[in-house]
Write an enzyme that holds these catalytic residues in place. Sequence first.
Site, PDB file in Angstrom:
ATOM      1  N   ASN A   9       0.882  -1.204   0.102  1.00 46.35           N
ATOM      2  CA  ASN A   9       0.011  -0.057  -0.125  1.00 46.35           C
ATOM      3  C   ASN A   9       0.749   1.248  -0.032  1.00 46.35           C
ATOM      4  O   ASN A   9       1.738   1.533   1.101  1.00 46.35           O
ATOM      5  CB  ASN A   9      -0.856  -0.053   1.267  1.00 46.35           C
ATOM      6  CG  ASN A   9      -1.643   1.210   1.402  1.00 46.35           C
ATOM      7  OD1 ASN A   9      -1.825   2.169   0.630  1.00 46.35           O
ATOM      8  ND2 ASN A   9      -2.118   1.532   2.561  1.00 46.35           N
ATOM      9  N   LYS A  11       0.132   4.148  -0.297  1.00 50.75           N
ATOM     10  CA  LYS A  11      -0.994   5.433   0.412  1.00 50.75           C
ATOM     11  C   LYS A  11      -0.347   6.682  -0.791  1.00 50.75           C
ATOM     12  O   LYS A  11      -0.484   6.545  -1.922  1.00 50.75           O
ATOM     13  CB  LYS A  11      -0.174   5.613   1.657  1.00 50.75           C
ATOM     14  CG  LYS A  11      -0.260   4.301   2.543  1.00 50.75           C
ATOM     15  CD  LYS A  11       0.079   4.807   3.986  1.00 50.75           C
ATOM     16  CE  LYS A  11       0.196   3.356   4.681  1.00 50.75           C
ATOM     17  NZ  LYS A  11      -0.104   3.759   6.155  1.00 50.75           N
ATOM     18  N   HIS A 101      -9.423   0.518   4.627  1.00 52.38           N
ATOM     19  CA  HIS A 101      -8.053   0.636   5.215  1.00 52.38           C
ATOM     20  C   HIS A 101      -8.404   1.536   6.572  1.00 52.38           C
ATOM     21  O   HIS A 101      -9.217   2.579   6.532  1.00 52.38           O
ATOM     22  CB  HIS A 101      -7.138   1.422   4.194  1.00 52.38           C
ATOM     23  CG  HIS A 101      -5.676   1.482   4.846  1.00 52.38           C
ATOM     24  ND1 HIS A 101      -5.411   2.471   5.826  1.00 52.38           N
ATOM     25  CD2 HIS A 101      -4.672   0.580   4.696  1.00 52.38           C
ATOM     26  CE1 HIS A 101      -4.252   2.145   5.987  1.00 52.38           C
ATOM     27  NE2 HIS A 101      -3.590   0.996   5.357  1.00 52.38           N
ATOM     28  N   GLU A 103      -7.120   4.212   7.570  1.00 51.96           N
ATOM     29  CA  GLU A 103      -7.094   5.467   7.149  1.00 51.96           C
ATOM     30  C   GLU A 103      -8.351   6.100   6.561  1.00 51.96           C
ATOM     31  O   GLU A 103      -8.576   7.482   6.805  1.00 51.96           O
ATOM     32  CB  GLU A 103      -5.754   6.087   6.436  1.00 51.96           C
ATOM     33  CG  GLU A 103      -4.335   5.840   7.276  1.00 51.96           C
ATOM     34  CD  GLU A 103      -3.128   5.327   6.395  1.00 51.96           C
ATOM     35  OE1 GLU A 103      -3.205   5.390   5.342  1.00 51.96           O
ATOM     36  OE2 GLU A 103      -2.202   4.735   7.110  1.00 51.96           O
ATOM     37  N   GLU A 171      -5.268  -5.541  10.133  1.00 46.94           N
ATOM     38  CA  GLU A 171      -4.132  -4.323  10.368  1.00 46.94           C
ATOM     39  C   GLU A 171      -4.669  -3.798  11.506  1.00 46.94           C
ATOM     40  O   GLU A 171      -5.243  -2.868  11.537  1.00 46.94           O
ATOM     41  CB  GLU A 171      -4.231  -3.347   9.313  1.00 46.94           C
ATOM     42  CG  GLU A 171      -4.083  -4.078   8.198  1.00 46.94           C
ATOM     43  CD  GLU A 171      -3.455  -2.988   6.943  1.00 46.94           C
ATOM     44  OE1 GLU A 171      -2.330  -3.061   6.472  1.00 46.94           O
ATOM     45  OE2 GLU A 171      -4.207  -2.109   6.593  1.00 46.94           O
ATOM     46  N   GLY A 177       2.275   1.915  10.632  1.00 44.32           N
ATOM     47  CA  GLY A 177       3.049   2.941  10.463  1.00 44.32           C
ATOM     48  C   GLY A 177       3.733   3.502  11.935  1.00 44.32           C
ATOM     49  O   GLY A 177       4.255   4.614  11.908  1.00 44.32           O
ATOM     50  N   SER A 211       3.501  -2.329  10.143  1.00 45.30           N
ATOM     51  CA  SER A 211       4.796  -2.203  10.451  1.00 45.30           C
ATOM     52  C   SER A 211       5.732  -3.369  10.095  1.00 45.30           C
ATOM     53  O   SER A 211       6.670  -3.732  10.548  1.00 45.30           O
ATOM     54  CB  SER A 211       5.171  -2.053  11.843  1.00 45.30           C
ATOM     55  OG  SER A 211       4.641  -0.706  12.347  1.00 45.30           O
TER      56      SER A 211
END
Length: 249
Positions: A9, A11, A101, A103, A171, A177, A211
Amino acid sequence: MKSKIVAGNWKLNKGPQETNAFATQLCELLKTELQTGAPKATQLVVFPQTLVLASAVQSFSGSSVAVGGQNIYSESTGAFTGENSAAVLRELGATHVLIGHSERRQIFGETDMLLAKKMWMALKAELLPVFCVGETLEQRQSGQTESVLTAQLQNGLAGIDRNETFWVAYEPVWAIGTGQVASPQQASEAHAFIRSFLGKTCEAPILYGGSVKPENAMAIAQQPHIDGFLVGGASLDPRSFFEIAKNLK
Ligand code: PEP
């Protein structure tokens, strides 16, 4: 044995030139690997930003690397200024799409109900949706991991036949991140829970994301119920993306 999956991904990173340079380097690494007689056992997918999708498809054409979108809208046409259609993504050569996702959920306020519509829309457009779920740190610390995953899966996959082709990405939000990867045991427990939720006849692979790096991928991959990875930061560098895939074989 099912082949493992490594998905990247990207982003909001990489324009067309960087995408092309990445494709050249990754394909070179893959070619070298094949020449050493290593089996081609890992499926690779990259998810660039939508603006780069067409040129990413071009850059990876002729390779075994698939290209997917990071998001679609829940309708295919109409007065939805600024949105992206699943059908057009497919027409541009995307084969996969991320749905839900963290985000998208957290920054853009996407609800389970909207995500269920997006899942349906992706399948209708013949895109393979990667449905992302995961708990926050607060939810984990207060013992809500399983109830959060249940709600996300139940609502987001509402009306989706379990025999459809889709993937699930677990996730944990606290691992995305942050450099704080889930322990192999935490990942495996969550995957086992998701696998049992999906039921025995459902073959959807379950990817771990949060991560992942070449150094920690192997320990997680060796656990049961881990079918591959969804990688953010470490997927931006062709060598580390490649190393993660290599370690999975
Ligand atoms: C992601 O964004 O899906 C992700 C897993 O990011 P990172 O690998 O950087 O934690």
